[in-house]
Enzyme design. Structure first.
Site, mmCIF file in Angstrom:
data_model
loop_
_atom_site.group_PDB
_atom_site.id
_atom_site.type_symbol
_atom_site.label_atom_id
_atom_site.label_comp_id
_atom_site.label_asym_id
_atom_site.label_seq_id
_atom_site.Cartn_x
_atom_site.Cartn_y
_atom_site.Cartn_z
ATOM 1 N N ASP A 105 0.809 -1.223 0.000
ATOM 2 C CA ASP A 105 0.000 0.000 0.000
ATOM 3 C C ASP A 105 0.837 1.266 0.000
ATOM 4 O O ASP A 105 0.308 2.359 -0.203
ATOM 5 C CB ASP A 105 -0.978 0.005 1.187
ATOM 6 C CG ASP A 105 -0.312 -0.131 2.538
ATOM 7 O OD1 ASP A 105 0.726 -0.816 2.632
ATOM 8 O OD2 ASP A 105 -0.836 0.427 3.531
ATOM 9 N N HIS A 106 2.151 1.141 0.192
ATOM 10 C CA HIS A 106 3.009 2.328 0.258
ATOM 11 C C HIS A 106 3.894 2.524 -0.971
ATOM 12 O O HIS A 106 4.524 3.570 -1.093
ATOM 13 C CB HIS A 106 3.881 2.278 1.515
ATOM 14 C CG HIS A 106 3.110 2.522 2.768
ATOM 15 N ND1 HIS A 106 3.130 3.721 3.437
ATOM 16 C CD2 HIS A 106 2.256 1.732 3.450
ATOM 17 C CE1 HIS A 106 2.337 3.653 4.495
ATOM 18 N NE2 HIS A 106 1.790 2.450 4.515
#
Length: 310
Positions: free
Chosen positions: A68-69
């Site tokens: 997600d990053h």
């Protein structure tokens, strides 16, 4: 002259996106230098919705390599090339960054036509970008993870009355500020003779994902803005800490102890539709707590406080 510093929250959610809440990405512009902290899925689309262009990106700082990053990187890097970028791009990240970024660059058949410099951050290292410095610290997540502090350099304030009295040419003030001394027609002019005081530079801290860390209040000491992982509310603390995150209440305690000016809540669990639950949790500890929202912009105030040169 003090820089203009603007924060744009491109994505504020964690783990998985939901309508109206994209994955982690925060742009911090210092004059003409555009920096991106994390690059969640869909970041390039968020740029397109915002008032800033990803073509002007100079530096990308990845906190850690959970999907997600950083999964927004392959698309963003390819689009930059497709649109004709020629300038070099710097990407910083924790151990493993070189391998992860190499894989992202070579995913599929696309070809990157500009230079990408990848730096694996050793926690505690600092990086000088002229107008500001980036300091780093290892935090406490489930994988190697870095927190970043963007710190504007202190500015020596010039006493315009003294400048006029001495007869120093105004158009050479920046040269004097940079070099400390300027010679004109054999005469030496010194910055100390025209200095009024030191204007402290501003400071923005981005934690990335982390459990509460005892070193964080000092790392964030006197920050103008602290953007801290606030994944869940305090009722969920045992679970949120187990999974390497911080509650809103715990982040507020860190903000209070570190004497920061403003805390922006960030990295919300998708279980929350009503973020006021998190905000109330934080405000009970630290009143200068604020929700970060999709595409929200915040101009960091120019610090007017002067410190004596003595």
């Amino acid at each position: 002259m003090a820089s203009n510093i603007r924060i744009t929250f491109l994505g504020t959610g964690g783990s998985m996106p939901k309508p109206g809440r994209s994955l982690p990405a925060v742009a911090v512009q210092v004059d003409d230098i555009l920096n991106l902290f994390d690059c969640g899925e869909g970041t390039q689309k968020q740029f397109m919705k915002s008032k800033i262009s990803f073509m002007s990106l100079s530096n990308i700082f990845i906190s850690h390599f959970h999907a997600d990053h950083f999964l927004g990187l392959p698309g963003l890097l390819n689009s930059l090339s497709f649109l004709g970028r020629t300038e070099e791009l710097n990407i910083f990240g924790p151990v493993g960054a070189v391998n992860f970024i190499r894989n992202a660059i070579h995913l599929g058949y696309q070809r990157i036509n500009y230079v990408i410099n990848v730096y694996e951050v050793v926690p505690g290292n600092s990086y000088d970008f002229g107008k500001f410095t980036i300091r780093t610290m290892a935090n406490n997540h489930t994988v190697p993870s870095i927190s970043y502090s963007l710190e504007e350099k202190d500015l020596i304030k010039i006493d315009k009355t003294k400048v006029d009295q001495i007869g120093f040419p105004v158009y050479r003030l920046e040269e004097l500020r940079k070099n400390g001394v300027v010679k004109i027609k054999g005469k030496e002019y010194r910055l100390d003779d025209m200095a009024l005081g030191i204007k402290k530079g501003r400071k923005i801290v981005y934690t990335g994902d982390t459990r509460p860390v005892s070193e964080m209040p000092e790392f964030a000491r006197n920050a103008d803005v602290l953007i801290h992982d606030t994944t869940m509310d305090s009722s969920m603390e045992p679970m949120v800490n187990e999974y390497g995150h911080t509650s809103a209440r715990q982040a507020a305690e860190i903000a209070s102890e570190g004497n920061v000016k403003k805390l922006f809540l960030f990295h919300y669990s998708s279980r929350y539709n009503d973020l006021d639950i998190l905000l109330l949790d934080a405000k009970q500890v630290f009143m200068e707590s604020y929700l970060s929202h999709e595409l929200q912009q915040y101009d960091v105030e120019k610090n007017g406080n002067l410190l004596s040169l003595a």
